[in-house]
Write a protein that holds these residues in place. Structure first.
Motif, PDB file in Angstrom:
ATOM      1  N   SER A  22     -10.910  -8.040   4.251  1.00 51.28           N
ATOM      2  CA  SER A  22     -10.112  -7.164   3.249  1.00 51.28           C
ATOM      3  C   SER A  22      -9.488  -7.727   2.689  1.00 51.28           C
ATOM      4  N   TRP A  23      -9.062  -7.376   1.062  1.00 48.25           N
ATOM      5  CA  TRP A  23      -8.458  -7.854   0.052  1.00 48.25           C
ATOM      6  C   TRP A  23      -7.579  -6.534  -0.611  1.00 48.25           C
ATOM      7  N   GLY A  24      -6.677  -6.442  -1.118  1.00 51.90           N
ATOM      8  CA  GLY A  24      -5.915  -5.969  -1.823  1.00 51.90           C
ATOM      9  C   GLY A  24      -4.496  -6.202  -2.445  1.00 51.90           C
ATOM     10  N   ILE A  25      -4.002  -5.381  -3.490  1.00 54.06           N
ATOM     11  CA  ILE A  25      -3.299  -6.161  -4.229  1.00 54.06           C
ATOM     12  C   ILE A  25      -2.199  -4.750  -4.816  1.00 54.06           C
ATOM     13  N   THR A  26      -0.688  -5.154  -4.266  1.00 52.17           N
ATOM     14  CA  THR A  26       0.315  -4.380  -5.035  1.00 52.17           C
ATOM     15  C   THR A  26       0.616  -4.972  -5.664  1.00 52.17           C
ATOM     16  N   PHE A  27       1.129  -3.537  -6.974  1.00 47.29           N
ATOM     17  CA  PHE A  27       2.023  -4.522  -8.195  1.00 47.29           C
ATOM     18  C   PHE A  27       3.576  -3.881  -7.224  1.00 47.29           C
ATOM     19  N   CYS A  28       4.420  -4.650  -8.064  1.00 45.93           N
ATOM     20  CA  CYS A  28       5.965  -4.130  -7.874  1.00 45.93           C
ATOM     21  C   CYS A  28       6.628  -4.017  -8.902  1.00 45.93           C
ATOM     22  N   LYS A  29       5.848  -4.040 -10.293  1.00 49.80           N
ATOM     23  CA  LYS A  29       6.237  -3.509 -11.288  1.00 49.80           C
ATOM     24  C   LYS A  29       4.870  -3.664 -12.555  1.00 49.80           C
ATOM     25  N   SER A  30       5.291  -3.016 -13.152  1.00 51.97           N
ATOM     26  CA  SER A  30       4.244  -2.104 -14.012  1.00 51.97           C
ATOM     27  C   SER A  30       3.534  -3.761 -15.181  1.00 51.97           C
ATOM     28  N   THR A  31       2.595  -3.343 -15.748  1.00 47.27           N
ATOM     29  CA  THR A  31       2.257  -4.347 -16.607  1.00 47.27           C
ATOM     30  C   THR A  31       0.857  -3.751 -17.293  1.00 47.27           C
ATOM     31  N   MET A  32       1.223  -4.465 -18.301  1.00 50.80           N
ATOM     32  CA  MET A  32      -0.288  -4.549 -19.424  1.00 50.80           C
ATOM     33  C   MET A  32      -1.623  -4.920 -19.002  1.00 50.80           C
ATOM     34  N   MET A  33      -1.500  -6.451 -18.096  1.00 52.98           N
ATOM     35  CA  MET A  33      -2.407  -7.257 -17.900  1.00 52.98           C
ATOM     36  C   MET A  33      -2.828  -6.721 -16.480  1.00 52.98           C
ATOM     37  N   LYS A  34      -2.101  -5.611 -15.668  1.00 54.27           N
ATOM     38  CA  LYS A  34      -3.229  -5.341 -14.978  1.00 54.27           C
ATOM     39  C   LYS A  34      -4.239  -5.671 -14.052  1.00 54.27           C
ATOM     40  N   CYS A  35      -5.256  -5.672 -14.957  1.00 56.79           N
ATOM     41  CA  CYS A  35      -6.526  -5.465 -14.937  1.00 56.79           C
ATOM     42  C   CYS A  35      -7.422  -7.140 -14.815  1.00 56.79           C
ATOM     43  N   VAL A  91       0.794 -12.179   0.576  1.00 52.10           N
ATOM     44  CA  VAL A  91       1.238 -14.134   0.186  1.00 52.10           C
ATOM     45  C   VAL A  91       1.659 -13.386  -1.244  1.00 52.10           C
ATOM     46  N   SER A  92       2.698 -13.664  -1.793  1.00 52.09           N
ATOM     47  CA  SER A  92       3.559 -14.377  -3.206  1.00 52.09           C
ATOM     48  C   SER A  92       3.250 -15.550  -3.387  1.00 52.09           C
ATOM     49  N   THR A  93       3.045 -15.574  -4.850  1.00 54.07           N
ATOM     50  CA  THR A  93       2.892 -16.814  -5.471  1.00 54.07           C
ATOM     51  C   THR A  93       3.966 -16.470  -6.940  1.00 54.07           C
ATOM     52  N   PRO A  94       4.544 -16.378  -7.459  1.00 50.98           N
ATOM     53  CA  PRO A  94       5.715 -16.327  -7.959  1.00 50.98           C
ATOM     54  C   PRO A  94       6.060 -16.944  -9.035  1.00 50.98           C
ATOM     55  N   GLU A  95       4.971 -18.153  -8.891  1.00 51.56           N
ATOM     56  CA  GLU A  95       4.527 -18.805 -10.230  1.00 51.56           C
ATOM     57  C   GLU A  95       3.986 -18.831 -11.129  1.00 51.56           C
ATOM     58  N   VAL A  96       3.329 -18.808 -10.703  1.00 56.02           N
ATOM     59  CA  VAL A  96       1.627 -17.776 -11.454  1.00 56.02           C
ATOM     60  C   VAL A  96       2.140 -17.245 -12.529  1.00 56.02           C
ATOM     61  N   PRO A  97       1.339 -17.309 -13.848  1.00 58.69           N
ATOM     62  CA  PRO A  97       2.089 -16.381 -14.893  1.00 58.69           C
ATOM     63  C   PRO A  97       1.653 -14.713 -13.851  1.00 58.69           C
ATOM     64  N   TYR A  98       3.124 -13.747 -14.020  1.00 57.21           N
ATOM     65  CA  TYR A  98       3.196 -12.816 -13.966  1.00 57.21           C
ATOM     66  C   TYR A  98       3.363 -12.777 -12.319  1.00 57.21           C
ATOM     67  N   GLY A  99       3.092 -13.665 -12.018  1.00 52.18           N
ATOM     68  CA  GLY A  99       3.653 -13.456 -10.374  1.00 52.18           C
ATOM     69  C   GLY A  99       4.688 -13.012  -9.581  1.00 52.18           C
ATOM     70  N   ASN A 100       5.587 -12.626 -10.651  1.00 53.29           N
ATOM     71  CA  ASN A 100       6.865 -11.455  -9.825  1.00 53.29           C
ATOM     72  C   ASN A 100       6.162 -10.110  -9.780  1.00 53.29           C
ATOM     73  N   ALA A 101       4.979 -10.169 -10.701  1.00 51.44           N
ATOM     74  CA  ALA A 101       4.911  -8.968 -10.912  1.00 51.44           C
ATOM     75  C   ALA A 101       4.236  -7.693  -9.043  1.00 51.44           C
ATOM     76  N   PHE A 102       3.510  -8.705  -8.904  1.00 49.70           N
ATOM     77  CA  PHE A 102       3.060  -8.438  -7.596  1.00 49.70           C
ATOM     78  C   PHE A 102       2.645  -9.511  -6.479  1.00 49.70           C
ATOM     79  N   ASN A 103       1.497  -8.645  -4.807  1.00 50.17           N
ATOM     80  CA  ASN A 103       1.097  -9.816  -4.394  1.00 50.17           C
ATOM     81  C   ASN A 103      -0.331  -9.072  -3.802  1.00 50.17           C
ATOM     82  N   ILE A 104      -0.712 -10.561  -3.080  1.00 53.46           N
ATOM     83  CA  ILE A 104      -1.851 -10.531  -2.045  1.00 53.46           C
ATOM     84  C   ILE A 104      -1.495 -10.327  -1.231  1.00 53.46           C
ATOM     85  N   GLU A 105      -2.215  -8.495  -0.383  1.00 54.64           N
ATOM     86  CA  GLU A 105      -2.581  -8.267   0.903  1.00 54.64           C
ATOM     87  C   GLU A 105      -4.434  -8.984   1.256  1.00 54.64           C
ATOM     88  N   LEU A 106      -4.138  -9.455   2.603  1.00 56.44           N
ATOM     89  CA  LEU A 106      -5.256  -9.868   2.899  1.00 56.44           C
ATOM     90  C   LEU A 106      -5.423  -9.637   4.738  1.00 56.44           C
TER      91      LEU A 106
END
Length: 520
Positions: free
Chosen positions: A197-210, A160-175
């Motif tokens: 189950s779910w997981g999150i993959t970060f395409c870019k490094s960001t300080m807002m990861k948590c 799942v990709s949601t590029p319009e949310v804040p920092y949406g280009n930095a992560f994808n959600i996996e289900l």
């Protein structure tokens, strides 16, 4: 220079034309494999599943994603029917869920083959998610791919990709949706086990990861609560705390547990042991073939000294290898005895019984130069301790062990987990990381299958995690456990007034202990 450039352009253009012709030939050959249609994308959904079931007979079910469990239920419906109900084109359940969640502009693509060998079905679904208190309405795109489909077991991975949310280009959600045959029922009716189950993959490094992980976890929990409620309206749901389901999961772990001979063979199958055995055999064969030597130099009858520096070096190497083998055997025996008298002991007495299935660990740190450790886990709950076995020379140990705590009068509240590196029975074990599980903060499906990140300098630098399955039972009956788990999920806190004196307190710890006791 112009001549050289023109020749290079001709060469590259020629390669591009060849690659295009190769791609077209591969596409033509792949499309010819489909017997029922001219193009793989035109095959129907049921035909695609039948092709996958005929080709994938030995592929194993994928592991759960490390973000956690969103849904873990058993429904009275065959696994094939449940799969069709959730993922078939123009599914009525999907339309009802979109209406319930306020999703608009839904567009569902056809199921097509993701690869040329027709091993994975895939489709793209896009929609506009409803606005929430924190995020406005955003466009979401899902890529759903069948990883496994053999007619009885199904695994669908959704990106799942949601590029319009804040920092949406930095992560994808996996289900990951896993549909498996459920436990046997006395009435003979078929059942299905649905685990998401779910997981999150970060395409870019960001300080807002948590913050991103916390927001995603909360949003997915609310979404799949509605998912579970709607699914329960269509199919009858079995009790998750059914003892047969728990026994089936624990029996699977016991079957996967390695024997002592397998552990010994894995530990001693290395270059040192193999080379030592070869050297010993070589020397024994040499002794059998050679004749007794003449006494010379400082030798006398009964004393045979090396006759050259080469023989002296060979003897030294053999002695060093034998010493290492002896140390390895001593370390292996000590590690097997480290389990103590609490390992594998079943719970006794009446009351609350805590069962912890220790499955595996990942990315465990080490102080050795090899980067491998000898980890074992110590679990503590209500003043009682259980110790796992020692897994030798590994950073990704596989335990598959079941540890039970004796019956307790009060329901368990906190489980302390600490991982140590075994160095011997008389050496101080090095801590590789620790964690604390507060049962009031987790629901029963989360406790039944959870990945725990370890804390500590070594663990955080390596991002170490443990995979546990926790079950809480009571001898008084299932209803007592249901009431306790319902209280856990709702977080049954009571409002009280706490009075402090002028004495100094560690305020956060004092408040946490007070609220923990009040919740009971």
């Amino acid at each position: 220079m112009k001549t050289i450039v023109s020749r290079l352009e001709r060469v590259f253009n020629k390669h591009e034309e060849n690659s295009r012709t190769d791609d077209s030939s591969e596409f033509t050959s792949a499309s010819s494999d489909c017997e029922d249609c001219e193009h793989p994308s035109s095959c129907s959904f049921i035909e695609g599943l039948e092709i996958m079931s005929s080709r994938e007979n030995e592929q194993e079910m994928p592991e759960n994603l490390q973000g956690g469990i969103l849904l873990d239920k058993v429904y009275l419906v065959p696994s094939w029917d449940l799969n069709m109900f959730l993922f078939a084109p123009n599914s009525q359940f999907k339309k009802d869920l979109e209406e319930l969640q306020g999703t608009t502009d839904a567009e569902e693509g056809p199921w097509i083959w993701k690869s040329a060998n027709m091993s994975h079905l895939s489709r793209t679904v896009s929609c506009t998610k409803a606005a929430t208190k924190l995020v406005k309405a955003v466009k979401a795109t899902e890529e759903q791919t069948y990883i496994k489909a053999d007619g009885k077991e199904f695994a669908v991975l959704t990106n799942v990709s949601t590029p319009e949310v804040p920092y949406g280009n930095a992560f994808n959600i996996e289900l990951l949706y896993k549909i498996m045959p459920g436990p046997e029922i006395s009435s003979g009716e078929a059942s299905s086990h649905l685990l998401i189950s779910w997981g999150i993959t970060f395409c870019k490094s960001t300080m807002m990861k948590c913050m991103i992980e916390g927001g995603a976890r909360q949003g997915l929990k609310e979404c799949f609560d509605q998912f579970a409620d709607l699914l329960a309206q269509n199919f009858k749901m079995m009790d998750y705390m059914d003892s047969s389901n728990k026994d089936h999961m624990l029996a699977t772990l016991e079957a996967a547990h390695q024997s002592e001979w397998q552990l010994a063979s894995d530990y001693f199958w290395n270059f040192t042991a193999v080379s030592t055995i070869f050297m010993i055999l070589y020397v024994v064969v040499h002794i059998l073939f050679c004749e007794p030597g003449i006494v010379q130099g400082l030798e006398f009858n009964g004393l045979d000294l090396p006759d050259s520096f080469g023989q002296l070096i060979t003897c030294s190497i053999l002695v060093i290898q034998l010493e290492r083998i002896c140390n390895m055997m001593k370390h292996f025996i000590q590690a097997r005895l480290q389990r103590g008298s609490d390992h594998g002991v079943r719970a006794q007495g009446e009351g609350w019984v805590l069962t912890v299935a220790l499955i595996e660990g990942t990315n465990l740190s080490s102080m050795d130069s090899t980067g491998l450790s000898d980890p074992f886990v110590v679990l503590t709950c209500n003043g009682k301790t259980r110790t796992s076995s020692v897994q030798l020379q590994t950073s990704d140990p596989q335990w598959n062990e079941i540890l039970e705590f004796d019956a307790m009068d009060e329901p368990p509240s906190v489980l302390d987990v600490e991982v140590f590196d075994f160095d011997g029975p008389f050496d101080q074990a090095t801590s590789l990381g620790h964690a604390e599980i507060i049962f009031l903060k987790h629901t029963s499906p989360e406790l039944a299958d959870m990945w725990i990140p370890l804390e500590g300098k070594l663990a955080q630098s390596s991002q170490s995690k443990l995979h546990l399955r926790i079950f809480i039972d009571n001898d008084k009956g299932v209803e007592t456990v249901k009431e306790y788990l319902t209280k856990m999920e709702k977080g049954g806190w009571e409002e009280v007034e706490l009075t402090f004196t002028s004495q100094e307190f560690d305020i956060p710890e004092f408040v946490w202990v007070a609220t923990r006791r009040i919740s009971h």
